[in-house]
Design a protein around this motif. Sequence first.
Motif, PDB file in Angstrom:
ATOM      1  N   MET A 202       0.833  -1.189   0.000  1.00 61.09           N
ATOM      2  CA  MET A 202       0.000   0.000   0.000  1.00 61.09           C
ATOM      3  C   MET A 202       0.872   1.244   0.000  1.00 61.09           C
ATOM      4  SD  MET A 202      -3.047   1.007   2.580  1.00 61.09           S
ATOM      5  CE  MET A 202      -3.653   2.643   2.617  1.00 61.09           C
ATOM      6  N   THR A 203       0.450   2.221  -0.756  1.00 62.01           N
ATOM      7  CA  THR A 203       1.149   3.499  -0.826  1.00 62.01           C
ATOM      8  C   THR A 203       1.062   4.196   0.527  1.00 62.01           C
ATOM      9  OG1 THR A 203       0.611   3.735  -3.160  1.00 62.01           O
ATOM     10  CG2 THR A 203       1.158   5.759  -1.964  1.00 62.01           C
ATOM     11  N   ARG A 204       2.140   4.867   0.878  1.00 60.43           N
ATOM     12  CA  ARG A 204       2.157   5.657   2.120  1.00 60.43           C
ATOM     13  C   ARG A 204       2.564   7.078   1.758  1.00 60.43           C
ATOM     14  NH1 ARG A 204       2.230   5.408   7.590  1.00 60.43           N
ATOM     15  NH2 ARG A 204       3.762   6.696   8.655  1.00 60.43           N
ATOM     16  N   PHE A 205       1.639   8.008   1.965  1.00 61.86           N
ATOM     17  CA  PHE A 205       1.922   9.413   1.703  1.00 61.86           C
ATOM     18  C   PHE A 205       2.543  10.064   2.934  1.00 61.86           C
ATOM     19  CE2 PHE A 205      -1.900   9.265  -1.326  1.00 61.86           C
ATOM     20  CZ  PHE A 205      -1.097   9.145  -2.458  1.00 61.86           C
ATOM     21  N   ASP A 206       3.489  10.983   2.691  1.00 65.49           N
ATOM     22  CA  ASP A 206       4.063  11.744   3.803  1.00 65.49           C
ATOM     23  C   ASP A 206       3.027  12.703   4.387  1.00 65.49           C
ATOM     24  OD1 ASP A 206       6.551  10.523   3.608  1.00 65.49           O
ATOM     25  OD2 ASP A 206       7.301  12.028   2.199  1.00 65.49           O
ATOM     26  N   TYR A 207       2.164  13.233   3.531  1.00 69.54           N
ATOM     27  CA  TYR A 207       1.120  14.161   3.971  1.00 69.54           C
ATOM     28  C   TYR A 207      -0.214  13.758   3.364  1.00 69.54           C
ATOM     29  CZ  TYR A 207       4.616  17.288   5.867  1.00 69.54           C
ATOM     30  OH  TYR A 207       5.627  17.819   6.615  1.00 69.54           O
TER      31      TYR A 207
ATOM     32  N   LEU B 155      -5.321  17.142   6.710  1.00 69.51           N
ATOM     33  CA  LEU B 155      -6.429  16.341   7.212  1.00 69.51           C
ATOM     34  C   LEU B 155      -5.919  14.935   7.507  1.00 69.51           C
ATOM     35  CD1 LEU B 155      -9.164  17.532   4.691  1.00 69.51           C
ATOM     36  CD2 LEU B 155      -8.595  18.474   6.941  1.00 69.51           C
ATOM     37  N   LEU B 156      -5.532  14.714   8.754  1.00 65.95           N
ATOM     38  CA  LEU B 156      -4.915  13.440   9.119  1.00 65.95           C
ATOM     39  C   LEU B 156      -5.859  12.262   8.930  1.00 65.95           C
ATOM     40  CD1 LEU B 156      -2.903  14.575  12.265  1.00 65.95           C
ATOM     41  CD2 LEU B 156      -2.047  14.107   9.959  1.00 65.95           C
ATOM     42  N   TRP B 157      -7.145  12.470   9.162  1.00 63.81           N
ATOM     43  CA  TRP B 157      -8.114  11.392   8.998  1.00 63.81           C
ATOM     44  C   TRP B 157      -8.187  10.924   7.546  1.00 63.81           C
ATOM     45  CZ3 TRP B 157     -11.941  12.023   5.493  1.00 63.81           C
ATOM     46  CH2 TRP B 157     -12.251  13.337   5.100  1.00 63.81           C
ATOM     47  N   ALA B 158      -7.840  11.784   6.585  1.00 63.47           N
ATOM     48  CA  ALA B 158      -7.983  11.455   5.167  1.00 63.47           C
ATOM     49  C   ALA B 158      -6.702  10.909   4.539  1.00 63.47           C
ATOM     50  CB  ALA B 158      -8.447  12.690   4.407  1.00 63.47           C
ATOM     51  N   LYS B 159      -5.633  10.837   5.297  1.00 61.93           N
ATOM     52  CA  LYS B 159      -4.344  10.409   4.756  1.00 61.93           C
ATOM     53  C   LYS B 159      -4.394   8.968   4.232  1.00 61.93           C
ATOM     54  CE  LYS B 159       0.394  10.958   6.319  1.00 61.93           C
ATOM     55  NZ  LYS B 159       1.167  11.258   7.527  1.00 61.93           N
ATOM     56  N   ALA B 160      -4.860   8.035   5.045  1.00 65.02           N
ATOM     57  CA  ALA B 160      -4.952   6.630   4.629  1.00 65.02           C
ATOM     58  C   ALA B 160      -5.977   6.469   3.508  1.00 65.02           C
ATOM     59  CB  ALA B 160      -5.304   5.740   5.816  1.00 65.02           C
ATOM     60  N   PHE B 161      -7.073   7.230   3.571  1.00 62.59           N
ATOM     61  CA  PHE B 161      -8.100   7.182   2.531  1.00 62.59           C
ATOM     62  C   PHE B 161      -7.507   7.604   1.188  1.00 62.59           C
ATOM     63  CE2 PHE B 161     -11.854   9.384   0.499  1.00 62.59           C
ATOM     64  CZ  PHE B 161     -12.513   8.223   0.121  1.00 62.59           C
TER      65      PHE B 161
ATOM     66  N   LEU C 200      -7.262   5.235  -2.130  1.00 52.33           N
ATOM     67  CA  LEU C 200      -7.815   5.643  -3.421  1.00 52.33           C
ATOM     68  C   LEU C 200      -6.748   5.590  -4.507  1.00 52.33           C
ATOM     69  CD1 LEU C 200     -10.065   8.708  -2.514  1.00 52.33           C
ATOM     70  CD2 LEU C 200     -10.818   6.424  -3.197  1.00 52.33           C
ATOM     71  N   TYR C 201      -5.559   6.086  -4.186  1.00 55.75           N
ATOM     72  CA  TYR C 201      -4.446   6.094  -5.143  1.00 55.75           C
ATOM     73  C   TYR C 201      -4.110   4.669  -5.584  1.00 55.75           C
ATOM     74  CZ  TYR C 201       0.213   6.868  -7.044  1.00 55.75           C
ATOM     75  OH  TYR C 201       1.316   6.898  -7.862  1.00 55.75           O
ATOM     76  N   ASP C 202      -4.014   3.757  -4.617  1.00 50.19           N
ATOM     77  CA  ASP C 202      -3.709   2.355  -4.929  1.00 50.19           C
ATOM     78  C   ASP C 202      -4.797   1.709  -5.778  1.00 50.19           C
ATOM     79  OD1 ASP C 202      -1.299   2.470  -3.596  1.00 50.19           O
ATOM     80  OD2 ASP C 202      -2.053   1.497  -1.774  1.00 50.19           O
ATOM     81  N   ALA C 203      -6.034   2.167  -5.628  1.00 48.99           N
ATOM     82  CA  ALA C 203      -7.150   1.623  -6.389  1.00 48.99           C
ATOM     83  C   ALA C 203      -7.310   2.310  -7.749  1.00 48.99           C
ATOM     84  CB  ALA C 203      -8.443   1.762  -5.579  1.00 48.99           C
ATOM     85  N   GLY C 204      -6.411   3.232  -8.061  1.00 51.95           N
ATOM     86  CA  GLY C 204      -6.460   3.919  -9.343  1.00 51.95           C
ATOM     87  C   GLY C 204      -7.365   5.128  -9.368  1.00 51.95           C
ATOM     88  N   GLY C 205      -7.746   5.600  -8.223  1.00 51.14           N
ATOM     89  CA  GLY C 205      -8.626   6.766  -8.165  1.00 51.14           C
ATOM     90  C   GLY C 205      -8.027   7.873  -7.333  1.00 51.14           C
ATOM     91  N   MET C 206      -8.663   9.025  -7.381  1.00 49.67           N
ATOM     92  CA  MET C 206      -8.280  10.144  -6.522  1.00 49.67           C
ATOM     93  C   MET C 206      -9.411  11.155  -6.507  1.00 49.67           C
ATOM     94  SD  MET C 206      -5.481  12.345  -8.552  1.00 49.67           S
ATOM     95  CE  MET C 206      -5.608  12.682 -10.283  1.00 49.67           C
ATOM     96  N   VAL C 207      -9.475  11.909  -5.448  1.00 45.69           N
ATOM     97  CA  VAL C 207     -10.475  12.968  -5.340  1.00 45.69           C
ATOM     98  C   VAL C 207     -10.061  14.076  -6.302  1.00 45.69           C
ATOM     99  CG1 VAL C 207     -11.523  14.680  -3.813  1.00 45.69           C
ATOM    100  CG2 VAL C 207     -10.963  12.395  -2.942  1.00 45.69           C
ATOM    101  N   ILE C 208     -10.956  14.462  -7.198  1.00 45.54           N
ATOM    102  CA  ILE C 208     -10.620  15.512  -8.166  1.00 45.54           C
ATOM    103  C   ILE C 208     -11.354  16.817  -7.887  1.00 45.54           C
ATOM    104  CG2 ILE C 208      -9.941  13.918  -9.990  1.00 45.54           C
ATOM    105  CD1 ILE C 208     -12.726  14.508 -11.277  1.00 45.54           C
TER     106      ILE C 208
END
Length: 142
Positions: free
Chosen positions: A1-6, A102-108, A112-120
């Motif tokens: 799973m991808t891990r974002f710094d922020y 938004l720390l709650w949204a970091k894993a989300f 999404l990125y791993d599933a090929g999606g992202m909030v646009i």
Amino acid sequence: MTRFDYGPLDFYAIAFDGDTPGPGVLKAIDDLVASGTVNLCDLVFARRTADGELTVMELSDTADAGGVPALDLAGLAGMEDIELLTEQIPPGRSAAILVVELLWAKAFAAALYDAGGMVIARHGIPAPIVNGFLAEHDTEEG
């Protein structure tokens, strides 16, 4: 799973009377940071003088931060951001410009990125408007 710094960042402009926010505003920010809900990345104070001139002070430029947590990305809010967010500040009023992660949204976001999606796109509705709308419609139905 991808891990974002922020995680996702939000910019907020909080208007208030006077040159600096009251202790209640700073406590509310501190409470959100302490609870792990957000990470305060940048904080800027802006004031519109009586003649309409905008003056800006970065929190990192002040000698006393008033107990506000350290900033991870001080300087992230650029002048273009600040001017856009403070357009509606009338003369003689001030605002705090917050950049929060938004720390709650970091894993989300990573999932999404791993599933090929992202909030646009994202659009927020301020709490007073939401509550006013719901109160108005509740009384109409009741």
